[in-house]
Design a protein around this motif. Structure first.
Motif, PDB file in Angstrom:
ATOM      1  N   PRO A 130       6.334  14.568  -8.288  1.00  0.00           N
ATOM      2  CA  PRO A 130       5.734  14.029  -8.200  1.00  0.00           C
ATOM      3  C   PRO A 130       4.545  15.318  -8.131  1.00  0.00           C
ATOM      4  CG  PRO A 130       6.057  13.597  -5.863  1.00  0.00           C
ATOM      5  CD  PRO A 130       7.353  13.775  -6.938  1.00  0.00           C
ATOM      6  N   GLY A 131       2.987  15.272  -8.794  1.00  0.00           N
ATOM      7  CA  GLY A 131       2.836  16.839  -9.214  1.00  0.00           C
ATOM      8  C   GLY A 131       1.383  16.608  -9.046  1.00  0.00           C
ATOM      9  N   THR A 132       0.626  17.767  -8.801  1.00  0.00           N
ATOM     10  CA  THR A 132      -1.119  17.196  -8.153  1.00  0.00           C
ATOM     11  C   THR A 132      -1.667  19.108  -8.243  1.00  0.00           C
ATOM     12  OG1 THR A 132      -0.591  16.597  -6.293  1.00  0.00           O
ATOM     13  CG2 THR A 132      -2.970  17.348  -6.773  1.00  0.00           C
ATOM     14  N   ARG A 133      -2.333  18.935  -8.875  1.00  0.00           N
ATOM     15  CA  ARG A 133      -3.707  19.497  -8.923  1.00  0.00           C
ATOM     16  C   ARG A 133      -4.222  19.416  -9.285  1.00  0.00           C
ATOM     17  NH1 ARG A 133      -1.953  20.520 -15.132  1.00  0.00           N
ATOM     18  NH2 ARG A 133      -3.765  19.779 -16.169  1.00  0.00           N
ATOM     19  N   VAL A 134      -5.137  20.346  -8.018  1.00  0.00           N
ATOM     20  CA  VAL A 134      -6.574  19.705  -7.281  1.00  0.00           C
ATOM     21  C   VAL A 134      -7.713  19.939  -8.356  1.00  0.00           C
ATOM     22  CG1 VAL A 134      -8.791  20.938  -5.697  1.00  0.00           C
ATOM     23  CG2 VAL A 134      -5.664  20.285  -4.969  1.00  0.00           C
ATOM     24  N   LEU A 135      -8.425  19.859  -8.831  1.00  0.00           N
ATOM     25  CA  LEU A 135      -9.108  20.358  -9.815  1.00  0.00           C
ATOM     26  C   LEU A 135     -11.003  19.833  -9.320  1.00  0.00           C
ATOM     27  CD1 LEU A 135      -8.966  16.859 -12.455  1.00  0.00           C
ATOM     28  CD2 LEU A 135      -8.311  19.257 -12.299  1.00  0.00           C
ATOM     29  N   LEU A 152       0.414  -1.100   0.035  1.00  0.00           N
ATOM     30  CA  LEU A 152       0.250   0.093   0.143  1.00  0.00           C
ATOM     31  C   LEU A 152       0.569   1.097  -0.296  1.00  0.00           C
ATOM     32  CD1 LEU A 152      -2.776   1.481   0.375  1.00  0.00           C
ATOM     33  CD2 LEU A 152      -2.701   1.498   2.610  1.00  0.00           C
ATOM     34  N   THR A 153       0.540   1.894  -0.938  1.00  0.00           N
ATOM     35  CA  THR A 153       1.446   3.014  -1.156  1.00  0.00           C
ATOM     36  C   THR A 153       1.031   4.480  -1.834  1.00  0.00           C
ATOM     37  OG1 THR A 153       2.133   2.734  -3.556  1.00  0.00           O
ATOM     38  CG2 THR A 153       4.026   2.627  -1.142  1.00  0.00           C
ATOM     39  N   GLY A 154       1.266   5.359  -1.621  1.00  0.00           N
ATOM     40  CA  GLY A 154       0.487   6.901  -2.044  1.00  0.00           C
ATOM     41  C   GLY A 154       1.348   7.265  -3.077  1.00  0.00           C
ATOM     42  N   PHE A 155       0.403   8.057  -4.180  1.00  0.00           N
ATOM     43  CA  PHE A 155       0.866   8.379  -5.438  1.00  0.00           C
ATOM     44  C   PHE A 155       2.619   9.481  -4.798  1.00  0.00           C
ATOM     45  CE2 PHE A 155       1.421  11.232  -8.967  1.00  0.00           C
ATOM     46  CZ  PHE A 155       1.602  10.189 -10.237  1.00  0.00           C
ATOM     47  N   THR A 156       2.458   9.866  -4.036  1.00  0.00           N
ATOM     48  CA  THR A 156       3.686  11.375  -4.095  1.00  0.00           C
ATOM     49  C   THR A 156       4.587   9.775  -3.330  1.00  0.00           C
ATOM     50  OG1 THR A 156       2.304  12.685  -2.936  1.00  0.00           O
ATOM     51  CG2 THR A 156       4.671  12.573  -2.364  1.00  0.00           C
ATOM     52  N   GLU A 157       4.982   9.033  -2.189  1.00  0.00           N
ATOM     53  CA  GLU A 157       5.253   8.129  -2.286  1.00  0.00           C
ATOM     54  C   GLU A 157       6.508   7.234  -3.191  1.00  0.00           C
ATOM     55  OE1 GLU A 157       2.383   5.849   0.605  1.00  0.00           O
ATOM     56  OE2 GLU A 157       5.500   5.439   1.454  1.00  0.00           O
ATOM     57  N   VAL A 180     -19.331  13.507   3.396  1.00  0.00           N
ATOM     58  CA  VAL A 180     -17.703  13.093   4.052  1.00  0.00           C
ATOM     59  C   VAL A 180     -16.747  14.111   2.768  1.00  0.00           C
ATOM     60  CG1 VAL A 180     -17.801  10.808   3.585  1.00  0.00           C
ATOM     61  CG2 VAL A 180     -17.828  11.804   1.481  1.00  0.00           C
ATOM     62  N   CYS A 181     -15.637  14.477   2.462  1.00  0.00           N
ATOM     63  CA  CYS A 181     -14.286  15.828   1.800  1.00  0.00           C
ATOM     64  C   CYS A 181     -14.459  14.516   0.529  1.00  0.00           C
ATOM     65  CB  CYS A 181     -14.090  15.895   2.463  1.00  0.00           C
ATOM     66  SG  CYS A 181     -12.771  16.836   1.550  1.00  0.00           S
ATOM     67  N   GLU A 182     -15.015  15.839  -0.718  1.00  0.00           N
ATOM     68  CA  GLU A 182     -14.105  14.932  -1.902  1.00  0.00           C
ATOM     69  C   GLU A 182     -13.321  15.395  -2.800  1.00  0.00           C
ATOM     70  OE1 GLU A 182     -16.376  16.314  -5.048  1.00  0.00           O
ATOM     71  OE2 GLU A 182     -17.203  14.365  -6.480  1.00  0.00           O
ATOM     72  N   VAL A 183     -12.092  14.928  -2.945  1.00  0.00           N
ATOM     73  CA  VAL A 183     -11.412  15.818  -3.812  1.00  0.00           C
ATOM     74  C   VAL A 183     -11.040  14.796  -5.041  1.00  0.00           C
ATOM     75  CG1 VAL A 183      -8.630  16.577  -4.074  1.00  0.00           C
ATOM     76  CG2 VAL A 183     -10.442  16.177  -1.634  1.00  0.00           C
ATOM     77  N   ARG A 184     -10.599  15.929  -5.672  1.00  0.00           N
ATOM     78  CA  ARG A 184     -10.997  15.250  -7.173  1.00  0.00           C
ATOM     79  C   ARG A 184      -9.321  15.776  -7.430  1.00  0.00           C
ATOM     80  NH1 ARG A 184     -13.183  16.208 -12.033  1.00  0.00           N
ATOM     81  NH2 ARG A 184     -13.769  18.030 -10.936  1.00  0.00           N
ATOM     82  N   ARG A 185      -8.163  15.354  -8.313  1.00  0.00           N
ATOM     83  CA  ARG A 185      -6.944  15.478  -8.805  1.00  0.00           C
ATOM     84  C   ARG A 185      -6.137  15.491  -9.577  1.00  0.00           C
ATOM     85  NH1 ARG A 185      -3.297  13.701  -3.364  1.00  0.00           N
ATOM     86  NH2 ARG A 185      -5.228  12.530  -3.304  1.00  0.00           N
ATOM     87  N   LEU A 186      -5.728  15.802 -10.543  1.00  0.00           N
ATOM     88  CA  LEU A 186      -4.303  15.099 -11.451  1.00  0.00           C
ATOM     89  C   LEU A 186      -3.787  14.604 -11.434  1.00  0.00           C
ATOM     90  CD1 LEU A 186      -4.444  14.976 -14.981  1.00  0.00           C
ATOM     91  CD2 LEU A 186      -3.739  17.198 -14.873  1.00  0.00           C
ATOM     92  N   ARG A 187      -3.039  14.018 -11.452  1.00  0.00           N
ATOM     93  CA  ARG A 187      -1.789  13.260 -10.952  1.00  0.00           C
ATOM     94  C   ARG A 187      -1.113  13.569 -11.960  1.00  0.00           C
ATOM     95  NH1 ARG A 187      -2.274  11.796  -4.694  1.00  0.00           N
ATOM     96  NH2 ARG A 187      -0.423  13.190  -5.346  1.00  0.00           N
ATOM     97  N   LEU A 188       0.061  14.315 -11.383  1.00  0.00           N
ATOM     98  CA  LEU A 188       1.224  13.722 -12.549  1.00  0.00           C
ATOM     99  C   LEU A 188       2.578  12.962 -11.912  1.00  0.00           C
ATOM    100  CD1 LEU A 188      -0.326  17.345 -12.535  1.00  0.00           C
ATOM    101  CD2 LEU A 188       0.687  16.758 -14.262  1.00  0.00           C
TER     102      LEU A 188
END
Ligand code: 16G
Length: 243
Positions: free
Chosen positions: A96-101, A82-87, A124-132
């Protein structure tokens, strides 16, 4: 070329070597089948077979009416840790890069609520992100984050920090386990535009529920990954009974 190794196999190894050594770079147009057959003294059919196998292996790709090109290397994503995108991107030496949509409170649907083990309609909190990675778009992720006080996340700047890191440092919620489903799909208009691919290009649809310690579901995410960028990888062990 000579010997007992089939000719297409020998040519395939030569062409693959051109890619491995970097003599041919991602995006480069490679010589036509006619040129290859002249250069290596093989038939057009042999040249075609070598190229086709490398296309199937994802090393090269064809563009209708244009020619054959060197493909970009894929990201081999393990399916056991189990890893997150950034790590994950940092571990590969990529930036890593993120654009919050979008970032808002969201009333969960029936199915989303089941995934998060909460009441339908619970907010709940909804977050939409583009991951680069290294400025290249790889995935669009929609995360639903659920914990007592999750509305505080609306204030968080997720374009410059990792969600997993934030959950851990600010809220003591350590992502410990996850359940994940993977499906094949086609990019719709929206995803194609955001990811910079063509409509109906192949994508991987991932759905993941992440649990903190003691099995508390904290995130349900639906992600759309570019199909040309990822290879999913797992090592399988045979069940003892079948040995
Ligand atoms: C992964 C997860 C996503 C999670 C993110 C955290 C999938 C398909 N994606 O991309 O659910 O939000 O990691 O990354 O499971 P972050 O710590 O960089 O925000």
């Amino acid at each position: 070329m000579h010997g007992i190794v089939p000719r297409y196999h020998q040519l395939k190894a030569i062409l693959h070597g051109q890619v491995r050594s970097g003599a041919w770079q991602p995006g480069d147009l490679i010589p036509s089948e006619r040129e290859l057959s002249d250069r290596y003294g093989v038939s057009r059919m042999t040249a075609r077979q070598s190229v086709t196998e490398l296309v199937h292996a994802g090393v090269l790709y064809r563009r209708q009416g244009k020619g054959t090109y060197v493909a970009w290397p894929r990201i081999a994503q393990g399916l056991t840790n189990l890893t997150g995108f950034t790590e994950d991107m940092r571990a590969r030496g990529m930036e890593p890069g993120t654009r919050v949509l979008g970032q808002r409170m969201w009333a969960t649907s029936e199915t989303e609520a089941v995934r998060l083990q909460i009441r339908p309609g619970q907010r709940v909190c909804e977050v939409r992100r583009l991951r680069l990675a290294d400025n290249e778009p790889l995935a669009v992720e929609r995360s639903l984050i659920s914990f007592f006080g999750c509305e505080q996340l609306l204030e968080a700047d997720l374009s410059h920090q990792s969600l997993y890191a934030l959950l851990e440092t600010a809220y003591g919620l350590v992502p410990c386990e996850a359940e994940q489903e993977i499906e094949a799909g086609l990019a719709d208009d929206d995803h194609a535009r955001t990811l910079g691919v063509a409509v109906d290009d192949p994508v991987l649809l991932l759905r993941r529920t992440t649990f903190a310690e003691r099995g508390q579901p904290i995130e349900y995410a639906e992600s759309v990954y570019r199909g040309d960028k990822y290879t999913l990888h797992a090592r399988l062990a045979r069940a003892p009974a079948a040995r």
